[in-house]
Design an enzyme around this catalytic site. Structure first.
Site, PDB file in Angstrom:
ATOM      1  N   GLU A 126       0.596  -1.124   0.005  1.00 24.49           N
ATOM      2  CA  GLU A 126       0.043   0.052  -0.113  1.00 24.49           C
ATOM      3  C   GLU A 126       1.096   1.150  -0.342  1.00 24.49           C
ATOM      4  O   GLU A 126       1.618   0.983   0.631  1.00 24.49           O
ATOM      5  CB  GLU A 126      -0.988   0.178   1.313  1.00 24.49           C
ATOM      6  CG  GLU A 126      -1.715  -1.036   1.591  1.00 24.49           C
ATOM      7  CD  GLU A 126      -2.666  -1.143   2.248  1.00 24.49           C
ATOM      8  OE1 GLU A 126      -2.904  -0.359   3.587  1.00 24.49           O
ATOM      9  OE2 GLU A 126      -3.736  -2.192   2.848  1.00 24.49           O
ATOM     10  N   GLY A 130       4.834  -1.403   2.663  1.00 22.29           N
ATOM     11  CA  GLY A 130       5.300  -1.993   2.210  1.00 22.29           C
ATOM     12  C   GLY A 130       6.377  -3.402   3.080  1.00 22.29           C
ATOM     13  O   GLY A 130       5.894  -3.824   2.547  1.00 22.29           O
ATOM     14  N   PHE A 155       1.637  -0.534  -6.359  1.00 22.41           N
ATOM     15  CA  PHE A 155       2.907  -1.162  -7.627  1.00 22.41           C
ATOM     16  C   PHE A 155       2.736  -2.437  -7.701  1.00 22.41           C
ATOM     17  O   PHE A 155       3.066  -3.704  -7.118  1.00 22.41           O
ATOM     18  CB  PHE A 155       4.009  -1.028  -6.223  1.00 22.41           C
ATOM     19  CG  PHE A 155       4.957   0.330  -6.030  1.00 22.41           C
ATOM     20  CD1 PHE A 155       4.730   1.336  -6.477  1.00 22.41           C
ATOM     21  CD2 PHE A 155       5.382   0.254  -4.368  1.00 22.41           C
ATOM     22  CE1 PHE A 155       5.442   2.249  -5.830  1.00 22.41           C
ATOM     23  CE2 PHE A 155       5.550   1.063  -3.613  1.00 22.41           C
ATOM     24  CZ  PHE A 155       5.926   2.314  -5.067  1.00 22.41           C
ATOM     25  N   GLU A 241       8.333 -17.381  -4.087  1.00 19.74           N
ATOM     26  CA  GLU A 241      10.134 -16.054  -5.181  1.00 19.74           C
ATOM     27  C   GLU A 241       9.962 -15.489  -5.467  1.00 19.74           C
ATOM     28  O   GLU A 241      11.148 -14.622  -5.504  1.00 19.74           O
ATOM     29  CB  GLU A 241       8.361 -14.739  -4.010  1.00 19.74           C
ATOM     30  CG  GLU A 241       8.008 -13.185  -5.214  1.00 19.74           C
ATOM     31  CD  GLU A 241       6.949 -12.787  -3.945  1.00 19.74           C
ATOM     32  OE1 GLU A 241       6.274 -13.296  -3.590  1.00 19.74           O
ATOM     33  OE2 GLU A 241       7.005 -11.419  -4.440  1.00 19.74           O
ATOM     34  N   GLN A 335      30.556  -0.876 -17.694  1.00 16.64           N
ATOM     35  CA  GLN A 335      31.248  -0.469 -18.654  1.00 16.64           C
ATOM     36  C   GLN A 335      32.472  -0.434 -19.683  1.00 16.64           C
ATOM     37  O   GLN A 335      32.420  -0.078 -20.280  1.00 16.64           O
ATOM     38  CB  GLN A 335      32.201  -0.731 -16.872  1.00 16.64           C
ATOM     39  CG  GLN A 335      33.790   0.463 -17.181  1.00 16.64           C
ATOM     40  CD  GLN A 335      32.921   2.203 -17.090  1.00 16.64           C
ATOM     41  OE1 GLN A 335      31.973   2.279 -16.815  1.00 16.64           O
ATOM     42  NE2 GLN A 335      33.607   2.811 -17.010  1.00 16.64           N
ATOM     43  N   GLY A 339      29.750   3.621 -24.520  1.00 18.08           N
ATOM     44  CA  GLY A 339      29.013   4.482 -24.524  1.00 18.08           C
ATOM     45  C   GLY A 339      28.045   3.861 -24.716  1.00 18.08           C
ATOM     46  O   GLY A 339      26.649   3.742 -24.516  1.00 18.08           O
TER      47      GLY A 339
HETATM   48  C1  LIG Z   1       7.755  -2.748 -10.104  1.00 20.16           C
HETATM   49  C2  LIG Z   1       7.944  -3.589  -8.288  1.00 20.16           C
HETATM   50  C3  LIG Z   1       6.739  -4.785  -8.731  1.00 20.16           C
HETATM   51  C4  LIG Z   1       6.512  -4.991  -7.607  1.00 20.16           C
HETATM   52  N1  LIG Z   1       4.916  -5.478  -7.573  1.00 20.16           N
HETATM   53  C5  LIG Z   1       4.447  -5.345  -6.389  1.00 20.16           C
HETATM   54  C6  LIG Z   1       2.897  -7.001  -6.486  1.00 20.16           C
HETATM   55  O1  LIG Z   1       3.154  -7.249  -7.485  1.00 20.16           O
HETATM   56  N2  LIG Z   1       2.513  -6.673  -5.710  1.00 20.16           N
HETATM   57  C7  LIG Z   1       3.424  -6.062  -3.951  1.00 20.16           C
HETATM   58  O2  LIG Z   1       2.539  -6.255  -3.020  1.00 20.16           O
HETATM   59  N3  LIG Z   1       3.685  -5.261  -3.913  1.00 20.16           N
HETATM   60  C8  LIG Z   1       4.689  -5.261  -4.896  1.00 20.16           C
HETATM   61  N4  LIG Z   1       5.820  -4.644  -5.169  1.00 20.16           N
HETATM   62  C9  LIG Z   1       6.002  -3.631  -4.643  1.00 20.16           C
HETATM   63  C10 LIG Z   1       7.183  -4.285  -3.512  1.00 20.16           C
HETATM   64  O3  LIG Z   1       7.309  -5.442  -3.176  1.00 20.16           O
HETATM   65  C11 LIG Z   1       7.548  -2.897  -2.026  1.00 20.16           C
HETATM   66  O4  LIG Z   1       8.095  -2.388  -2.401  1.00 20.16           O
HETATM   67  C12 LIG Z   1       8.276  -3.572  -1.083  1.00 20.16           C
HETATM   68  O5  LIG Z   1       7.803  -4.468  -0.551  1.00 20.16           O
HETATM   69  C13 LIG Z   1       9.241  -1.934  -0.086  1.00 20.16           C
HETATM   70  O6  LIG Z   1       8.148  -1.476   0.366  1.00 20.16           O
HETATM   71  P1  LIG Z   1       8.507  -0.283   0.428  1.00 20.16           P
HETATM   72  O7  LIG Z   1       8.304   0.560  -1.291  1.00 20.16           O
HETATM   73  O8  LIG Z   1       6.733   0.161   0.628  1.00 20.16           O
HETATM   74  O9  LIG Z   1       9.351   0.439   0.946  1.00 20.16           O
HETATM   75  P2  LIG Z   1       9.399   0.670   2.586  1.00 20.16           P
HETATM   76  O10 LIG Z   1       8.889  -0.378   3.006  1.00 20.16           O
HETATM   77  O11 LIG Z   1       8.929   1.839   2.607  1.00 20.16           O
HETATM   78  O12 LIG Z   1      11.402   0.748   2.247  1.00 20.16           O
HETATM   79  C14 LIG Z   1      12.093   1.691   2.533  1.00 20.16           C
HETATM   80  C15 LIG Z   1      13.590   1.530   2.730  1.00 20.16           C
HETATM   81  O13 LIG Z   1      13.539   1.171   4.568  1.00 20.16           O
HETATM   82  C16 LIG Z   1      14.233  -0.029   4.063  1.00 20.16           C
HETATM   83  N5  LIG Z   1      13.061  -0.589   5.116  1.00 20.16           N
HETATM   84  C17 LIG Z   1      12.036  -0.984   5.611  1.00 20.16           C
HETATM   85  N6  LIG Z   1      12.036  -1.396   7.118  1.00 20.16           N
HETATM   86  C18 LIG Z   1      13.123  -2.461   7.618  1.00 20.16           C
HETATM   87  C19 LIG Z   1      13.599  -2.668   8.085  1.00 20.16           C
HETATM   88  N7  LIG Z   1      13.088  -3.493   9.232  1.00 20.16           N
HETATM   89  N8  LIG Z   1      15.444  -2.472   8.723  1.00 20.16           N
HETATM   90  C20 LIG Z   1      15.860  -1.670   8.258  1.00 20.16           C
HETATM   91  N9  LIG Z   1      15.450  -1.628   6.446  1.00 20.16           N
HETATM   92  C21 LIG Z   1      14.009  -1.641   6.509  1.00 20.16           C
HETATM   93  C22 LIG Z   1      13.984  -1.111   3.075  1.00 20.16           C
HETATM   94  O14 LIG Z   1      14.883  -1.720   2.640  1.00 20.16           O
HETATM   95  C23 LIG Z   1      13.936  -0.049   1.723  1.00 20.16           C
HETATM   96  O15 LIG Z   1      15.476   0.335   1.499  1.00 20.16           O
HETATM   97  C24 LIG Z   1       6.315  -3.773  -6.203  1.00 20.16           C
HETATM   98  C25 LIG Z   1       7.943  -3.511  -6.313  1.00 20.16           C
HETATM   99  C26 LIG Z   1       7.936  -2.992  -7.452  1.00 20.16           C
HETATM  100  C27 LIG Z   1       9.095  -1.597  -7.443  1.00 20.16           C
END
Ligand SMILES: Cc1cc2nc3c(=O)[nH]c(=O)nc-3n(C[C@H](O)[C@H](O)[C@H](O)COP(=O)(O)OP(=O)(O)OC[C@H]3O[C@@H](n4cnc5c(N)ncnc54)[C@H](O)[C@@H]3O)c2cc1C
Length: 376
Positions: A126, A130, A155, A241, A335, A339
């Site tokens: 959401e 995530g 996403f 997965e 690299q 280019g």
């Molecule tokens: C191209 C793409 C396809 C996707 N497909 C799907 C899909 O089909 N279904 C679905 O449900 N989701 C999907 N996702 C979502 C994806 O699983 C999430 O983006 C991912 O789990 C990270 O969640 P977030 O983006 O909310 O990042 P956040 O959870 O906000 O994290 C931000 C940063 O904080 C770090 N962080 C978070 N918690 C911790 C912790 N406890 N300790 C240390 N660091 C932490 C993370 O590693 C990251 O670097 C997709 C994402 C992308 C980009």
């Protein structure tokens, strides 16, 4: 130990290659421009028997083993054809339905999924949650023999095309992780809508979307697995997965090494080929070593998975380590193209764009390290 490929796997690989040449390669660049692949490609993949290959034949699947999933990834990703979301549909969503679904759900969905007539997605993430899936806010309220779902996801892979979505919802918001459930939502239900197809830095032919649920009513028969058991269900399916990400990473690294060997042997500077410079030979020697170690580890993970022995921590190691190595290897190879490596007509450029997300999705690499650390 080598993967146990038999003659039927060799034949399957041949048929995937023919399919990729005929049905994917001629269209992929256009799909990248359009941000989505055609429904026709899904139906063709179904006709060719390339969807749900390791789902039992009684549910319309191929009845084969996990090696067919490995072959599918290898034959698509060695050309960086990341547009078709077949892997998510066949190897992520279908297992949820097979393992958790009622007889009716399996009969209704799996055969049509195998034919490519129903395209699926899974919606956990959401805008505000995530990594921290326990704090999702999409709510499914019980009303008689229906759930009423309200919330928003983002996403979501296959989001523009999906006909059926597994939605992670809170059925009991007060119960924390134990209040999470998985519910099947058909895209035809009133109140369901799709947001825009999100613009990404890579995987440009794959549709990734926001999804909105405005008081969407589904029968309670659409509950997948146990009410309140959603979090546990997610945890039990995530190792596969994560292994899929590892398979993709190694496939791309092996391909990158091949492209770079060919290119640097051909391209000349200062009267010699690029491959003649000691720097190039040392870089390629390093890449070859790393890819060999990576392949050995990956194959061990695949074999463990086929024996149902791949534990959560090893799957997490596989995901984070191979995806980080992939980014490093692809960068090193790019690299050496100079280019030309920055031009999208070269697969190394597209591999570079696509690789980045492997460290983020399927559980971010930081979260993977948490899982490994907790197992120590
Ligand atoms: C191209 C793409 C396809 C996707 N497909 C799907 C899909 O089909 N279904 C679905 O449900 N989701 C999907 N996702 C979502 C994806 O699983 C999430 O983006 C991912 O789990 C990270 O969640 P977030 O983006 O909310 O990042 P956040 O959870 O906000 O994290 C931000 C940063 O904080 C770090 N962080 C978070 N918690 C911790 C912790 N406890 N300790 C240390 N660091 C932490 C993370 O590693 C990251 O670097 C997709 C994402 C992308 C980009």
């Amino acid at each position: 130990m080598a993967l146990p490929y038999a003659s039927e796997h060799v034949q399957f690989r041949e048929s995937v290659r023919r399919f990729v040449d005929k049905e994917i390669a001629p269209h992929h660049a256009r799909w990248e421009e359009e941000g989505v692949i055609s429904r026709e490609a899904w139906r063709r993949a179904g006709e060719a028997g390339l969807l749900l290959t390791n789902i039992p034949a009684e549910y319309g699947g191929g009845g084969a083993d996990f090696l067919t999933s490995v072959i599918m990834i290898e034959e698509m990703m060695c050309h960086v054809f990341s547009g078709p979301g077949f892997r998510l549909h066949s190897d992520i969503v279908a297992p949820y339905i097979l393992h958790l679904g009622t007889g009716e759900q399996k009969k209704r969905l799996l055969p049509a999924m195998a034919r490519g007539e129903i395209i699926t997605a899974i919606a956990m993430t959401e805008p505000g949650a995530g990594s921290d899936l326990q704090s999702i806010r999409t709510r499914a309220r019980r009303d008689g023999d229906e759930f009423v779902i309200s919330g928003q996801k983002t996403f979501i892979t296959n989001g523009q095309l999906a006909d059926v979505v597994i939605v992670a919802c809170k059925t009991d918001p007060a119960a924390g992780a134990k209040g999470t459930s998985l519910i099947l939502v058909e895209a035809s239900r009133p109140g369901f809508s799709r947001g825009r197809n999100l613009e990404k830095i890579g995987m440009k032919a794959q549709d990734t979307s926001e999804l909105f649920f405005d008081e969407v009513r589904v029968p309670v028969a659409n509950l997948l697995g146990r009410e309140g058991g959603g979090f546990g269900h997610l945890m039990s399916e995530l190792p596969q997965e994560r292994l899929l990400v590892g398979i993709t990473a190694v496939t791309v690294m092996e391909a990158a090494l091949r492209w770079t060997l060919d290119y640097t042997r051909d391209r000349k500077a200062f009267g010699r080929t690029i491959a003649d410079f000691q720097n190039t030979r040392f870089k390629l020697a390093e890449v070859k070593t790393e890819v060999t170690v990576a392949r050995t580890f990956l194959d061990d993970c695949i074999l463990k998975h086929m024996r149902r022995e791949l534990d959560v921590a090893t799957a997490a190691m596989c995901k984070w380590w191979l995806s980080e190595l992939e980014c490093r290897v692809v960068d090193t190879c790019l690299q050496l193209f100079g280019g030309y490596g920055y031009m999208r007509e070269y697969p190394i450029a597209r591999a570079y764009e696509d690789a980045r997300v492997h460290r983020i999705y399927a559980g971010s690499n930081e979260v993977m390290k948490e899982i490994v650390a907790r197992s120590l």
